[in-house]
Design an enzyme around this catalytic site. Structure first.
Site, PDB file in Angstrom:
ATOM      1  CB  SER A   1       0.057  -9.192  11.760  1.00  0.00           C
ATOM      2  OG  SER A   1      -0.796  -8.094  12.051  1.00  0.00           O
TER       3      SER A   1
ATOM      4  CD  GLU B   1      13.214   9.250   9.862  1.00  0.00           C
ATOM      5  OE1 GLU B   1      13.119   9.630   8.663  1.00  0.00           O
ATOM      6  OE2 GLU B   1      12.461   9.636  10.769  1.00  0.00           O
TER       7      GLU B   1
ATOM      8  CG  HIS C   1       2.335  -4.740  12.158  1.00  0.00           C
ATOM      9  ND1 HIS C   1       1.734  -4.105  11.088  1.00  0.00           N
ATOM     10  CD2 HIS C   1       1.619  -5.859  12.395  1.00  0.00           C
ATOM     11  CE1 HIS C   1       0.702  -4.830  10.684  1.00  0.00           C
ATOM     12  NE2 HIS C   1       0.607  -5.895  11.461  1.00  0.00           N
TER      13      HIS C   1
END
Length: 274
Positions: free
Chosen positions: A37, A206, A222
Site C-alpha cells: 500500500s 484535520e 501512508h
C-alpha cells in the site's frame, strides 16, 4: 523450493523471442512496481492519499512507462500467491525494470497468508521476483520498505521494520542485485523533518480538511501527495539503474502536489479475479 521452479518456468515461457521487428524493439522501456500500500496507486475517492509508485512518473522522462502493480495489504508471499508476480512476468520484456518492495505486511507473522520470517521465507519469496525478472532479461531492483512515521514522546525517531530491511540488504549483496535502501533514506528524511512537519507528508488531515476524510485521519504509514512525491524522489534519485531518470525534475524543489493524478478506481484492486 517448488514455487521458485514454477516461477522460472513461467518467466521462461514469457521471454522475448529473438528476431522481433524494428517497431517492437523500439517499445518504451517499462518500470514495473511490485509492492504494498505504501507504493500503490490510489483513486479519486482516496485523494489526497497516494503511494510512491503513483508518483514515480514525476521523476522519469516521458519515454519510460510505469506499470504500478503494488497492492494494498500485500506481502512478498501474498502478492505471489495471488498471481500478481505472474501478471508482471507475462508482460515484462528484456530491458524493463522491476522494483520489488515489501516488508510492511510480511511483518504480520500471525497472519499465515502474509507473514514471513525475514531470514528464511521472506528471502525465499523475494528470490522468486529476482529470478523471474532475470529469466525475462529484465533488471530487478530491491527496495527496502519505506519507514513509518515513528517518534517517541520526546520527539526522537525510531525504526519499526525489525530485521526485514537487513534481510533484503543481505539478499541483494548475495545475489548481486541493485538495492535502494528506502528504509534508511526515508528514516533520514523523517528525522530531519521532525514530528510536526512529517504530518504534511504522511496522511494526517484535520476534520473537514478533505471530503474523503470528513472526520480527519492520523495515518503514520501512508502518504498524502506531497509525501508520495518526496519518497518517489528518493527512489529515483538513488536507483541509478532505473531508466529515464529526469535529473531536472529530481533537482526541482517546487513540484506541486497537483502533478499527481487519481484514477476513478484503484487500478491494482480493479483487476478481475483479485
Amino acid at each position: 523450493m517448488e514455487i521458485r521452479r514454477r516461477t522460472l518456468l513461467r518467466a521462461g515461457a514469457f521471454a522475448a523471442v529473438p528476431g522481433l521487428g524494428h517497431h517492437q524493439r523500439r517499445r518504451k522501456p517499462t518500470v514495473f512496481v511490485a509492492g504494498d500500500s505504501t507504493a500503490a496507486t490510489y483513486a479519486t475517492a482516496d485523494h489526497p492519499r497516494a503511494g510512491w509508485g503513483q508518483a514515480l512518473p514525476v521523476f522519469l522522462h516521458d519515454d519510460v512507462r510505469v506499470v504500478n502493480e503494488a497492492l494494498s495489504g500485500a506481502s512478498s508471499k501474498s502478492f505471489y500467491d495471488l498471481g500478481r508476480l505472474d501478471r508482471i512476468l507475462t508482460a515484462i520484456k528484456p530491458g524493463d525494470t522491476l522494483l520489488v518492495s515489501f516488508g510492511h505486511n510480511d511483518e504480520k507473522i500471525t497472519d499465515p497468508a502474509r507473514g514471513t520470517d525475514p531470514w528464511t521465507t521472506f528471502q525465499d519469496h523475494l528470490r522468486l521476483y529476482l529470478d523471474g525478472a532475470r529469466a525475462a532479461r529484465a533488471t530487478p531492483i530491491l527496495v527496502t520498505p519505506v519507514e513509518r512515521r515513528r517518534f517517541t514522546s520526546a520527539g526522537t525517531p525510531y525504526l519499526s521494520h525489525g530485521e526485514y530491511p537487513a534481510a533484503m540488504i543481505a539478499l541483494a549483496a548475495e545475489t548481486g542485485t541493485p538495492l535502494i535502501d528506502l528504509t534508511r533514506l526515508s528514516f533520514e528524511l523523517w528525522s530531519a523533518l521532525g514530528p510536526e512537519t512529517t504530518k504534511d507528508y504522511l496522511l494526517w488531515l484535520e476534520a473537514g480538511e478533505s471530503v474523503n476524510y470528513p472526520d480527519g485521519v492520523q495515518d503514520n504509514t501512508h502518504f498524502q501527495a506531497h509525501g508520495a512525491i518526496e519518497v518517489a524522489r528518493l527512489v529515483v534519485a538513488t536507483g541509478r539503474e532505473i531508466p529515464g531518470r529526469n535529473r531536472r525534475a529530481l533537482h526541482r524543489t517546487d513540484i506541486p502536489d497537483t502533478v499527481l493524478t487519481w484514477p476513478p478506481t484503484r487500478p491494482a484492486e480493479s483487476i478481475e479475479g483479485v
